[in-house]
Design a protein around this motif. Structure first.
Motif, PDB file in Angstrom:
ATOM      1  N   ARG A 212       4.955  17.749  25.313  1.00 40.15           N
ATOM      2  CA  ARG A 212       5.200  17.846  26.756  1.00 40.15           C
ATOM      3  C   ARG A 212       6.643  17.509  27.092  1.00 40.15           C
ATOM      4  N   ILE A 213       7.260  16.638  26.282  1.00 39.66           N
ATOM      5  CA  ILE A 213       8.611  16.154  26.592  1.00 39.66           C
ATOM      6  C   ILE A 213       9.701  17.102  26.123  1.00 39.66           C
ATOM      7  N   GLU A 214       9.564  17.660  24.921  1.00 36.23           N
ATOM      8  CA  GLU A 214      10.665  18.391  24.287  1.00 36.23           C
ATOM      9  C   GLU A 214      11.276  19.483  25.170  1.00 36.23           C
ATOM     10  N   PRO A 215      10.482  20.304  25.870  1.00 36.91           N
ATOM     11  CA  PRO A 215      11.110  21.339  26.714  1.00 36.91           C
ATOM     12  C   PRO A 215      11.905  20.760  27.887  1.00 36.91           C
ATOM     13  N   GLN A 216      11.599  19.510  28.256  1.00 36.31           N
ATOM     14  CA  GLN A 216      12.255  18.902  29.415  1.00 36.31           C
ATOM     15  C   GLN A 216      13.386  17.947  29.015  1.00 36.31           C
ATOM     16  N   ALA A 217      13.617  17.809  27.718  1.00 36.32           N
ATOM     17  CA  ALA A 217      14.638  16.862  27.262  1.00 36.32           C
ATOM     18  C   ALA A 217      15.531  17.499  26.211  1.00 36.32           C
ATOM     19  N   PRO A 218      16.300  18.510  26.595  1.00 36.47           N
ATOM     20  CA  PRO A 218      17.179  19.171  25.617  1.00 36.47           C
ATOM     21  C   PRO A 218      18.193  18.188  25.022  1.00 36.47           C
ATOM     22  N   GLY A 219      18.361  18.286  23.712  1.00 31.74           N
ATOM     23  CA  GLY A 219      19.310  17.414  23.030  1.00 31.74           C
ATOM     24  C   GLY A 219      18.700  16.130  22.509  1.00 31.74           C
ATOM     25  N   TRP A 220      17.504  15.793  22.950  1.00 31.40           N
ATOM     26  CA  TRP A 220      16.850  14.566  22.501  1.00 31.40           C
ATOM     27  C   TRP A 220      15.990  14.838  21.272  1.00 31.40           C
ATOM     28  N   ARG A 221      15.895  13.815  20.392  1.00 34.51           N
ATOM     29  CA  ARG A 221      15.098  13.922  19.169  1.00 34.51           C
ATOM     30  C   ARG A 221      14.088  12.785  19.097  1.00 34.51           C
ATOM     31  N   LEU A 222      12.978  13.089  18.494  1.00 32.60           N
ATOM     32  CA  LEU A 222      11.990  12.058  18.167  1.00 32.60           C
ATOM     33  C   LEU A 222      12.091  11.779  16.678  1.00 32.60           C
ATOM     34  N   VAL A 223      12.348  10.522  16.318  1.00 33.58           N
ATOM     35  CA  VAL A 223      12.457  10.117  14.925  1.00 33.58           C
ATOM     36  C   VAL A 223      11.331   9.125  14.621  1.00 33.58           C
ATOM     37  N   ILE A 224      10.536   9.426  13.603  1.00 32.29           N
ATOM     38  CA  ILE A 224       9.455   8.543  13.173  1.00 32.29           C
ATOM     39  C   ILE A 224       9.796   8.036  11.776  1.00 32.29           C
TER      40      ILE A 224
END
Length: 367
Positions: A212-224
């Motif tokens: 849900r977040i990725e299309p609304q947060a260009p340039g941001w990454r999720l790192v696990i």
């Protein structure tokens, strides 16, 4: 005081082993004679977390016992060890070890503390019934049971009717001198999560939120950051949802680098014993978004102050709270500064004082 900590295998890289390395080193510096006794493991293997040089180490066997005769043999070895090397207090680091310590110390004047790192309601994938039996053994035969949160203490007291026998001591912050880190304006657009890739850690929930977040947060990454048996399932989820800004970073010995550079931290666990990664992240000035799961986050996170608590399993709410911090850098900085201050509650020294007080009480109880 001679204190023996009994653990499965100190070579593991889990939070339990990290905390034991800190507590044992702290007690050794205070003048106590510490022995860490491994139920199994290779003597020559390198431990993931460092030992204090003055701490003694011991092993009962190299391999994990698989058969009933091997388990009985382990009990005999433990009994012989405790008779040949008398201790003032034995601390079993996992309640399941009560199945070994109760018969092994029969007739010995050796007080035992059972130190549990999982919450009362935690559902284990393997040996869950056996662990419940071990919990009953510890409840009857141990002098004290140490749990990690006040919430969990209430479960043990109400369900097992143990009263003052259950003592609550928090885990210490692993990085008490994290400092201010990189200025907020220079931090990377990274949402960080960390832990073993297991069902309990709920990274499947986090990926659904990130969808849900990725299309609304260009340039941001999720790192696990972390490794585990759920990697294949998580990779399949990432592919099926066509996510492009997710990194499964694997196990790392430099988690501090991630804490220093990330902008916020997320905990999406179904269950926790405590939630040590929250105090670690907060000590680096990271605002946190956490599920309000059993048991621990609500004692670490003040929702709306140093982060957000989210109803466990509510993916939409999780996504909304993460997005609000992504979109508001000033809010991230404000909450991050509060997080750093609140993490000081979990500094090592006051926690060591609680342990010393408990150990002295237990030692004196058998006089």
């Amino acid at each position: 005081m001679k204190i023996c900590f009994l653990i499965g295998d100190m070579a593991r890289s889990g939070g339990t082993e990290r905390v034991l390395s800190m507590i044992s080193a702290g007690l050794e510096k205070k003048g106590h004679e510490i022995l860490i006794l491994n139920m199994y493991g290779q003597r020559a293997s390198r431990t993931f977390y460092p030992y204090s040089p003055g701490i003694q180490r011991g092993w009962l066997s190299e391999a994990y016992p698989e058969t009933l005769p091997e388990h009985f043999a382990k009990i005999k070895k433990l009994r012989r060890f405790l008779k040949e090397q008398p201790q003032d207090v034995l601390v079993e680091v996992d309640l399941i070890l009560a199945l070994y310590t109760v018969p092994a110390r029969t007739g010995l004047k050796l007080p035992v503390i059972s130190w549990e790192h999982f919450n009362y309601y935690y559902q284990f994938r393997k040996n869950n019934r056996i662990r419940r039996l071990a919990m009953r053994f510890a409840a009857v035969f141990s002098e004290k049971i140490v749990v990690l949160t006040k919430e969990d203490q209430s479960y043990y007291r109400s369900q097992l009717h143990l009263g003052e026998k259950v003592v609550q001591i928090y885990n210490p912050n692993s990085y008490p001198e994290a400092g201010n880190g990189i200025p907020y304006a220079d931090r990377e657009p990274v949402v960080l999560a960390a832990g073993r890739l297991t069902k309990a850690k709920g990274f499947d929930y986090l990926l659904r939120a990130w969808y849900r977040i990725e299309p609304q947060a260009p340039g941001w990454r999720l790192v696990i950051a972390g490794e585990g048996e759920e990697r294949d399932q998580l990779e399949a989820m990432i592919a099926s949802m066509n996510l492009h800004q997710v990194i499964l970073a694997g196990q790392t010995e430099t988690l501090t680098d991630y804490y220093e550079h990330a902008s916020l931290f997320v905990l999406s666990s179904r269950f926790e014993g405590f939630g040590m990664v929250l105090t670690e992240a907060m000590s680096f000035g990271l605002p946190v978004v956490s599920f309000d799961c059993k048991a621990g986050p609500k004692e670490i996170v003040s929702s709306g102050e140093n982060g957000y608590l989210v109803t466990t399993g509510d993916v939409d709410e999780l996504a909304r709270c993460i997005l609000s911090l992504i979109r508001e850098p000033k809010l991230r900085e404000t909450m991050g500064n509060r997080a750093r201050e609140s993490a000081k509650r979990f500094d090592l020294e006051p926690i060591l004082e609680q342990w010393e007080s408990l150990l002295k009480e237990i030692k004196g109880s058998l006089r």
